[in-house]
Design a protein around this motif. Structure first.
Motif, PDB file in Angstrom:
ATOM      1  N   ARG A 157      -1.215-120.513 -19.906  1.00 48.19           N
ATOM      2  CA  ARG A 157      -0.014-120.161 -20.644  1.00 48.19           C
ATOM      3  C   ARG A 157       0.920-119.303 -19.787  1.00 48.19           C
ATOM      4  NH1 ARG A 157      -3.956-116.638 -21.935  1.00 48.19           N
ATOM      5  NH2 ARG A 157      -3.371-114.586 -22.701  1.00 48.19           N
ATOM      6  N   ALA A 158       2.170-119.254 -20.251  1.00 47.34           N
ATOM      7  CA  ALA A 158       3.210-118.611 -19.452  1.00 47.34           C
ATOM      8  C   ALA A 158       3.347-117.128 -19.779  1.00 47.34           C
ATOM      9  CB  ALA A 158       4.540-119.303 -19.712  1.00 47.34           C
ATOM     10  N   VAL A 159       3.863-116.403 -18.809  1.00 48.98           N
ATOM     11  CA  VAL A 159       4.361-115.048 -19.043  1.00 48.98           C
ATOM     12  C   VAL A 159       5.882-115.187 -19.161  1.00 48.98           C
ATOM     13  CG1 VAL A 159       4.642-112.748 -18.048  1.00 48.98           C
ATOM     14  CG2 VAL A 159       2.483-113.997 -17.718  1.00 48.98           C
ATOM     15  N   HIS A 160       6.431-114.620 -20.214  1.00 48.02           N
ATOM     16  CA  HIS A 160       7.869-114.781 -20.449  1.00 48.02           C
ATOM     17  C   HIS A 160       8.623-113.538 -20.018  1.00 48.02           C
ATOM     18  CE1 HIS A 160       7.435-118.484 -22.836  1.00 48.02           C
ATOM     19  NE2 HIS A 160       6.245-117.972 -23.063  1.00 48.02           N
ATOM     20  N   VAL A 161       9.729-113.776 -19.335  1.00 52.32           N
ATOM     21  CA  VAL A 161      10.523-112.667 -18.832  1.00 52.32           C
ATOM     22  C   VAL A 161      11.974-112.856 -19.256  1.00 52.32           C
ATOM     23  CG1 VAL A 161      11.573-111.828 -16.695  1.00 52.32           C
ATOM     24  CG2 VAL A 161       9.093-111.991 -16.859  1.00 52.32           C
ATOM     25  N   VAL A 162      12.585-111.792 -19.766  1.00 50.32           N
ATOM     26  CA  VAL A 162      14.026-111.792 -20.001  1.00 50.32           C
ATOM     27  C   VAL A 162      14.624-110.887 -18.930  1.00 50.32           C
ATOM     28  CG1 VAL A 162      15.880-111.268 -21.618  1.00 50.32           C
ATOM     29  CG2 VAL A 162      13.690-112.130 -22.484  1.00 50.32           C
ATOM     30  N   ASP A 163      15.267-111.506 -17.956  1.00 52.41           N
ATOM     31  CA  ASP A 163      15.794-110.779 -16.804  1.00 52.41           C
ATOM     32  C   ASP A 163      17.255-110.430 -17.077  1.00 52.41           C
ATOM     33  OD1 ASP A 163      16.829-109.921 -14.411  1.00 52.41           O
ATOM     34  OD2 ASP A 163      16.292-111.703 -13.266  1.00 52.41           O
ATOM     35  N   CYS A 164      17.526-109.156 -17.336  1.00 52.87           N
ATOM     36  CA  CYS A 164      18.915-108.766 -17.592  1.00 52.87           C
ATOM     37  C   CYS A 164      19.454-107.882 -16.476  1.00 52.87           C
ATOM     38  CB  CYS A 164      19.055-108.101 -18.964  1.00 52.87           C
ATOM     39  SG  CYS A 164      18.033-106.662 -19.211  1.00 52.87           S
ATOM     40  N   THR A 165      18.842-107.964 -15.312  1.00 52.67           N
ATOM     41  CA  THR A 165      19.313-107.162 -14.175  1.00 52.67           C
ATOM     42  C   THR A 165      20.684-107.644 -13.701  1.00 52.67           C
ATOM     43  OG1 THR A 165      18.261-108.652 -12.587  1.00 52.67           O
ATOM     44  CG2 THR A 165      16.957-106.775 -13.331  1.00 52.67           C
ATOM     45  N   GLY A 166      21.000-108.919 -13.994  1.00 49.46           N
ATOM     46  CA  GLY A 166      22.256-109.471 -13.509  1.00 49.46           C
ATOM     47  C   GLY A 166      22.228-109.801 -12.026  1.00 49.46           C
ATOM     48  N   ARG A 167      21.062-109.705 -11.428  1.00 50.46           N
ATOM     49  CA  ARG A 167      20.940-110.003  -9.993  1.00 50.46           C
ATOM     50  C   ARG A 167      20.249-111.350  -9.801  1.00 50.46           C
ATOM     51  NH1 ARG A 167      19.322-104.328  -9.725  1.00 50.46           N
ATOM     52  NH2 ARG A 167      17.166-104.989  -9.793  1.00 50.46           N
ATOM     53  N   GLU A 168      20.603-112.014  -8.711  1.00 52.35           N
ATOM     54  CA  GLU A 168      19.963-113.268  -8.344  1.00 52.35           C
ATOM     55  C   GLU A 168      18.583-112.969  -7.766  1.00 52.35           C
ATOM     56  OE1 GLU A 168      21.249-116.502  -8.321  1.00 52.35           O
ATOM     57  OE2 GLU A 168      22.949-115.771  -9.499  1.00 52.35           O
ATOM     58  N   THR A 169      17.642-113.849  -8.054  1.00 51.27           N
ATOM     59  CA  THR A 169      16.338-113.716  -7.408  1.00 51.27           C
ATOM     60  C   THR A 169      16.248-114.747  -6.299  1.00 51.27           C
ATOM     61  OG1 THR A 169      15.500-113.310  -9.598  1.00 51.27           O
ATOM     62  CG2 THR A 169      13.860-113.535  -7.870  1.00 51.27           C
ATOM     63  N   THR A 170      15.914-114.287  -5.124  1.00 51.12           N
ATOM     64  CA  THR A 170      15.802-115.232  -4.009  1.00 51.12           C
ATOM     65  C   THR A 170      14.355-115.666  -3.803  1.00 51.12           C
ATOM     66  OG1 THR A 170      15.786-113.287  -2.596  1.00 51.12           O
ATOM     67  CG2 THR A 170      17.839-114.501  -2.719  1.00 51.12           C
ATOM     68  N   GLN A 171      13.428-114.783  -4.219  1.00 51.07           N
ATOM     69  CA  GLN A 171      12.024-115.117  -3.997  1.00 51.07           C
ATOM     70  C   GLN A 171      11.556-116.188  -4.975  1.00 51.07           C
ATOM     71  OE1 GLN A 171      11.512-110.873  -3.965  1.00 51.07           O
ATOM     72  NE2 GLN A 171       9.734-111.139  -2.629  1.00 51.07           N
ATOM     73  N   PRO A 172      10.558-116.980  -4.580  1.00 53.03           N
ATOM     74  CA  PRO A 172      10.090-118.050  -5.464  1.00 53.03           C
ATOM     75  C   PRO A 172       9.396-117.498  -6.710  1.00 53.03           C
ATOM     76  CG  PRO A 172       8.697-117.887  -3.507  1.00 53.03           C
ATOM     77  CD  PRO A 172       9.841-116.959  -3.286  1.00 53.03           C
ATOM     78  N   ILE A 173       9.590-118.218  -7.803  1.00 54.53           N
ATOM     79  CA  ILE A 173       9.013-117.827  -9.088  1.00 54.53           C
ATOM     80  C   ILE A 173       7.887-118.816  -9.399  1.00 54.53           C
ATOM     81  CG2 ILE A 173       9.529-117.586 -11.556  1.00 54.53           C
ATOM     82  CD1 ILE A 173      11.226-115.634 -10.163  1.00 54.53           C
ATOM     83  N   PRO A 174       6.694-118.343  -9.697  1.00 61.26           N
ATOM     84  CA  PRO A 174       5.609-119.276 -10.013  1.00 61.26           C
ATOM     85  C   PRO A 174       5.871-120.030 -11.316  1.00 61.26           C
ATOM     86  CG  PRO A 174       4.916-117.008 -10.376  1.00 61.26           C
ATOM     87  CD  PRO A 174       6.256-116.934  -9.746  1.00 61.26           C
ATOM     88  N   SER A 175       5.222-121.179 -11.463  1.00 63.02           N
ATOM     89  CA  SER A 175       5.513-122.037 -12.623  1.00 63.02           C
ATOM     90  C   SER A 175       5.086-121.374 -13.936  1.00 63.02           C
ATOM     91  CB  SER A 175       4.804-123.382 -12.473  1.00 63.02           C
ATOM     92  OG  SER A 175       3.409-123.154 -12.359  1.00 63.02           O
ATOM     93  N   TRP A 176       4.152-120.428 -13.877  1.00 64.29           N
ATOM     94  CA  TRP A 176       3.715-119.784 -15.125  1.00 64.29           C
ATOM     95  C   TRP A 176       4.639-118.659 -15.578  1.00 64.29           C
ATOM     96  CZ3 TRP A 176       2.896-114.746 -13.873  1.00 64.29           C
ATOM     97  CH2 TRP A 176       2.445-114.436 -12.585  1.00 64.29           C
TER      98      TRP A 176
END
Lengths: 231, 197
Positions: free
Chosen positions: A88-107
């Protein structure tokens, strides 16, 4: 006051290196309640909050983490190695307003909100994550909001209060568990007191002169009120 | 809205037959006002407690009218009336709720009453904030001993407990996504735009 828009540099150790840390009292807060972890800046409150989320996740609960300061990759560090991510997934609400350059795992499922000041947008992100989780929320749902201090840099205290009131109300009604953090030294004492008033459980962190951290929890059994070393 | 006056429901609907049918359903219990286009609706919105806004209007569209209502910061809750089921989109568009066409009498009333109740909830949250903010200030200014001896502080605590209990009874309504996001929108003043993912 903390500087606006500047993420504090905190010395951290990842979950895998040290194993479960923190305090058993934080794991004993009952479902349907909200816990505020409050203390001076840079005392590891965020790690305690993430720890509670990871512990809940490992026990089979769902997790939604609202990030106002950290990039999603910080959460990845905390959940790496959890057997739960296979199913199952971990859910994140990202409100930093910044772009993420690093890869995000599928979960890791990420919703993005343009700014920590868009409190309605954060609510929409949470509602979307919860829709995705659906019925499985009945097995337990941990909601982490880190940190109220960032929200206070972007929205006035009344709006942040209202957001917190509505959010803690939904958490209580759904039987979920909310874990929040707040820097006690970054805002007017009256603002900190007012927000504390919304929480059934308040965990206070303090740092002694020798650099050791201590924690106590208000709102629970009387034995929780005693200061105990964290490290 | 005073205690004795019926709540004002503004219907913005371009088809006279449809508007009239709503008025027949609602006229006995609510103070119904009708506008047959967006511009006319905006002139009446300041007095309204609830707006039923048709999505497809000639001239200004329903979404444009909504945007203008939000810009004006009017204390009003707006339900979209639409022929298609808009699902979650409606919340992101900034509406407080929606009614599918053609609504039944019961659906229409349930939606309006629900929105009125939310308005009261939001007022209660504001009162609660004022009380907690006063308590927070007192705690920041006075010593524990001074607080212990202050009757005003104890009175404040008593009122806070009562408010807390009353508000806790309303928490269940927040499990509904439209009510939850609607409450956040009204109470935090944020647009709630631009959520991806």
């Amino acid at each position: 006051m903390t500087e606006i828009g500047q993420a504090p540099v905190v010395h951290r150790t990842s979950y895998d290196e040290i194993g479960p840390l923190g305090d058993s009292r934080l794991q004993s807060v009952p479902a349907g309640s909200n816990l505020l972890i409050v203390g001076p800046t840079m005392t590891g409150k965020r790690d305690l909050a993430y720890q509670a989320l990871r512990d809940g996740f490992d026990d089979g609960s769902e997790v939604v983490a609202v990030l106002s300061n950290d990039p999603p990759t910080e959460v990845v560090e905390f959940f790496n190695g959890s057997p739960g991510t296979a199913e199952r997934a971990v859910h994140v609400v990202d409100c930093t307003g910044r772009e993420t350059t690093q890869p995000i795992p599928s979960w890791l499922h990420v919703s993005r909100v343009s700014s920590p000041g868009d409190l309605t947008g954060i609510g929409i992100g949470i509602a979307k994550s919860m829709n995705e989780i659906g019925q499985r929320a009945e097995d337990g749902l941990y909601l982490g909001i880190s940190s109220l201090s960032t929200l206070l840099q972007y929205a006035d205290p009344r709006r942040v209060f209202n957001f917190t009131h509505v959010m803690t109300g939904r958490i209580a009604a759904g039987g979920y568990l909310g874990t929040w953090t707040l820097d006690s030294d970054a805002h007017e004492p009256a603002t900190v007191n007012t927000l504390k008033g919304l929480f059934k459980y308040v965990a206070e962190v303090r740092e002694r002169e020798n650099g050791r951290r201590e924690l106590r929890v208000l709102g629970g059994p009387s034995e929780w009120r005693a200061w105990q070393p964290l490290d | 809205m005073s205690e004795s006056d019926p709540p004002v429901v503004l219907i913005i609907e371009d088809e006279p037959d449809v508007a009239e049918s709503y008025e027949l359903m609602l006229g006995d219990d609510y103070d119904v006002r009708i506008a047959n286009n967006g511009e006319a609706g905006l002139e009446l919105v300041a007095d309204a407690d609830v707006v039923l806004l048709d999505r497809m209007l000639p001239g200004m569209s329903g979404t444009e009218v909504l945007k203008e209502i939000r810009n004006r910061d009017v204390d009003v809750r707006v339900a979209m009336v639409t022929a298609v089921d808009p699902d979650f989109d409606v919340i992101e568009m900034g509406f407080d709720d929606y009614v599918q066409k053609p609504p039944t009498d019961a659906e229409l009333r349930a939606t309006i009453d629900d929105l009125l109740e939310r308005g009261e909830y939001e007022d209660d949250v504001q009162d609660y904030y004022s009380l907690l903010a006063r308590k927070g200030s007192l705690e920041a200014e006075k010593t524990e001993k001074e607080l212990e001896e202050s009757t005003a502080y104890h009175e404040l605590e008593r009122r806070i407990q009562k408010h807390q209990a009353d508000l806790a009874e309303e928490n269940d309504l927040l499990l509904d996504d439209t009510a939850f996001v609607g409450a956040l929108r009204d109470l935090t003043g944020g647009p709630g735009e631009g959520v991806d993912g």
